[in-house]
Design a protein around this motif. Structure first.
Motif, PDB file in Angstrom:
ATOM      1  N   THR A 189      45.072  44.920  40.811  1.00  0.00           N
ATOM      2  CA  THR A 189      44.857  46.112  41.616  1.00  0.00           C
ATOM      3  C   THR A 189      45.188  47.331  40.787  1.00  0.00           C
ATOM      4  OG1 THR A 189      47.099  46.041  42.510  1.00  0.00           O
ATOM      5  CG2 THR A 189      45.378  44.973  43.810  1.00  0.00           C
ATOM      6  N   GLY A 190      44.463  48.375  41.030  1.00  0.00           N
ATOM      7  CA  GLY A 190      44.696  49.647  40.364  1.00  0.00           C
ATOM      8  C   GLY A 190      44.289  50.770  41.285  1.00  0.00           C
ATOM      9  N   ARG A 191      44.713  51.944  40.951  1.00  0.00           N
ATOM     10  CA  ARG A 191      44.344  53.096  41.762  1.00  0.00           C
ATOM     11  C   ARG A 191      44.370  54.352  40.911  1.00  0.00           C
ATOM     12  NH1 ARG A 191      47.214  53.365  46.756  1.00  0.00           N
ATOM     13  NH2 ARG A 191      46.758  55.557  46.896  1.00  0.00           N
ATOM     14  N   LYS A 201      40.350  46.653  43.519  1.00  0.00           N
ATOM     15  CA  LYS A 201      40.901  45.295  43.531  1.00  0.00           C
ATOM     16  C   LYS A 201      39.889  44.378  42.869  1.00  0.00           C
ATOM     17  CE  LYS A 201      40.822  42.500  47.174  1.00  0.00           C
ATOM     18  NZ  LYS A 201      41.101  41.910  48.482  1.00  0.00           N
ATOM     19  N   VAL A 202      40.356  43.615  41.895  1.00  0.00           N
ATOM     20  CA  VAL A 202      39.514  42.625  41.227  1.00  0.00           C
ATOM     21  C   VAL A 202      40.130  41.267  41.523  1.00  0.00           C
ATOM     22  CG1 VAL A 202      38.572  41.795  39.045  1.00  0.00           C
ATOM     23  CG2 VAL A 202      38.926  44.246  39.387  1.00  0.00           C
ATOM     24  N   ASP A 203      39.373  40.429  42.228  1.00  0.00           N
ATOM     25  CA  ASP A 203      39.851  39.073  42.478  1.00  0.00           C
ATOM     26  C   ASP A 203      38.951  38.100  41.727  1.00  0.00           C
ATOM     27  OD1 ASP A 203      37.546  38.730  44.062  1.00  0.00           O
ATOM     28  OD2 ASP A 203      38.639  39.075  45.930  1.00  0.00           O
ATOM     29  N   GLU A 204      39.009  36.862  42.081  1.00  0.00           N
ATOM     30  CA  GLU A 204      38.259  35.839  41.358  1.00  0.00           C
ATOM     31  C   GLU A 204      36.750  36.041  41.446  1.00  0.00           C
ATOM     32  OE1 GLU A 204      37.803  31.009  41.508  1.00  0.00           O
ATOM     33  OE2 GLU A 204      39.612  31.930  42.303  1.00  0.00           O
ATOM     34  N   ASP A 205      36.267  36.580  42.568  1.00  0.00           N
ATOM     35  CA  ASP A 205      34.829  36.651  42.808  1.00  0.00           C
ATOM     36  C   ASP A 205      34.229  38.039  42.839  1.00  0.00           C
ATOM     37  OD1 ASP A 205      34.666  33.843  43.136  1.00  0.00           O
ATOM     38  OD2 ASP A 205      35.439  34.074  45.183  1.00  0.00           O
ATOM     39  N   SER A 206      35.038  39.090  43.012  1.00  0.00           N
ATOM     40  CA  SER A 206      34.441  40.400  43.221  1.00  0.00           C
ATOM     41  C   SER A 206      35.368  41.533  42.805  1.00  0.00           C
ATOM     42  CB  SER A 206      34.074  40.577  44.703  1.00  0.00           C
ATOM     43  OG  SER A 206      35.243  40.577  45.494  1.00  0.00           O
ATOM     44  N   LEU A 207      34.768  42.707  42.737  1.00  0.00           N
ATOM     45  CA  LEU A 207      35.486  43.951  42.546  1.00  0.00           C
ATOM     46  C   LEU A 207      35.267  44.754  43.824  1.00  0.00           C
ATOM     47  CD1 LEU A 207      35.885  46.298  39.671  1.00  0.00           C
ATOM     48  CD2 LEU A 207      34.582  47.174  41.596  1.00  0.00           C
ATOM     49  N   GLU A 208      36.346  45.266  44.394  1.00  0.00           N
ATOM     50  CA  GLU A 208      36.237  46.062  45.604  1.00  0.00           C
ATOM     51  C   GLU A 208      36.845  47.426  45.360  1.00  0.00           C
ATOM     52  OE1 GLU A 208      36.733  44.980  50.116  1.00  0.00           O
ATOM     53  OE2 GLU A 208      38.702  45.358  49.226  1.00  0.00           O
ATOM     54  N   ALA A 217      42.839  47.482  31.128  1.00  0.00           N
ATOM     55  CA  ALA A 217      43.263  46.186  31.677  1.00  0.00           C
ATOM     56  C   ALA A 217      42.233  45.666  32.668  1.00  0.00           C
ATOM     57  CB  ALA A 217      44.627  46.308  32.343  1.00  0.00           C
ATOM     58  N   ALA A 218      41.698  46.544  33.480  1.00  0.00           N
ATOM     59  CA  ALA A 218      40.670  46.133  34.438  1.00  0.00           C
ATOM     60  C   ALA A 218      39.446  45.580  33.717  1.00  0.00           C
ATOM     61  CB  ALA A 218      40.271  47.306  35.331  1.00  0.00           C
ATOM     62  N   MET A 235      46.572  51.395  37.225  1.00  0.00           N
ATOM     63  CA  MET A 235      47.975  51.281  37.488  1.00  0.00           C
ATOM     64  C   MET A 235      48.521  50.066  36.760  1.00  0.00           C
ATOM     65  SD  MET A 235      49.291  53.672  39.299  1.00  0.00           S
ATOM     66  CE  MET A 235      50.672  53.354  40.296  1.00  0.00           C
ATOM     67  N   ARG A 236      48.772  49.014  37.509  1.00  0.00           N
ATOM     68  CA  ARG A 236      49.386  47.858  36.882  1.00  0.00           C
ATOM     69  C   ARG A 236      48.895  46.605  37.561  1.00  0.00           C
ATOM     70  NH1 ARG A 236      53.495  49.730  40.519  1.00  0.00           N
ATOM     71  NH2 ARG A 236      54.006  51.383  39.109  1.00  0.00           N
ATOM     72  N   ASP A 237      49.002  45.534  36.820  1.00  0.00           N
ATOM     73  CA  ASP A 237      48.722  44.226  37.382  1.00  0.00           C
ATOM     74  C   ASP A 237      49.966  43.843  38.178  1.00  0.00           C
ATOM     75  OD1 ASP A 237      47.398  41.196  35.952  1.00  0.00           O
ATOM     76  OD2 ASP A 237      48.350  41.506  37.879  1.00  0.00           O
ATOM     77  N   HIS A 238      49.808  43.610  39.467  1.00  0.00           N
ATOM     78  CA  HIS A 238      50.961  43.327  40.307  1.00  0.00           C
ATOM     79  C   HIS A 238      51.463  41.902  40.160  1.00  0.00           C
ATOM     80  CE1 HIS A 238      51.056  47.172  42.272  1.00  0.00           C
ATOM     81  NE2 HIS A 238      49.741  47.120  42.305  1.00  0.00           N
TER      82      HIS A 238
END
Length: 182
Positions: free
Chosen positions: A18-20, A83-90, A164-165, A1-4
């Motif tokens: 975040t993407g979906r 969801k990709v944050d600083e430490d993980s991908l969920e 992007a991810a 999707m897009r980077d929020h």
């Protein structure tokens, strides 16, 4: 999707990407599951239980069980959220977010863009495992992210804007230091 977050990719890594991906076709089997469930309930409520009780009970239980299995099995994979944050991908699947998988970025050695991932390659939609390919969450045909994990396995996710991810994951991968594991 897009980077929020409207920040550039060179900004601090505190941003969350975040993407979906969504598969509207999965609603058709979900409707079939709901119909099977409704049939089981209808049989239980409106049938005369005077003759053939065992056969009727098996029909009711079978319809309800099959309906629940199909309904919840398909609804779990109508969409996937990444969801990709600083430490993980969920990765969270479906409306309840189950199944869910969290992969620390410290366990990722690489990320690749896959321009065309199909359910056929993985044996269908859903949470898949193939010994020759690894593990995947496949909700639709199209682009995806392929993570190469430190244990030699791969994890593939179909998600919109997978390029992007991949860029964000690659930017957040930490160089490994010899002898130290996190």
């Amino acid at each position: 999707m897009r980077d929020h977050h409207p920040h550039s990719e060179d900004s601090a890594h505190s941003d969350v990407w975040t993407g979906r991906a969504t598969n509207r076709v999965q609603w058709l089997p979900a409707l079939a599951g709901a119909a099977c469930l409704a049939l089981g309930i209808e049989l239980a409520v409106d049938s005369a239980w005077t003759s053939g009780v065992a056969a009727l009970a098996m029909s009711v239980v079978g319809c309800i069980a099959a309906g629940l299995l199909v309904l919840f099995g398909t609804l779990a994979f109508v969409h996937v959220a990444v969801k990709v944050d600083e430490d993980s991908l969920e990765v969270r699947c479906g409306h309840m977010g189950l199944p869910r998988r969290r992969i620390p970025l410290s366990h990722v050695v690489g990320a690749d863009f896959a321009p065309r991932v199909t359910p056929r390659q993985w044996g269908g939609w859903g949470y898949r495992w193939r010994p020759d390919k690894g593990t995947a969450v496949i909700v639709r045909r199209g682009e995806g992210v392929v993570l190469r994990l430190g244990d030699g396995h791969t994890f593939t996710i179909t998600v919109d804007n997978a390029e992007a991810a991949v860029r964000i994951i690659r930017a957040r991968l930490r160089p490994t230091t010899s002898g130290v594991t996190r």
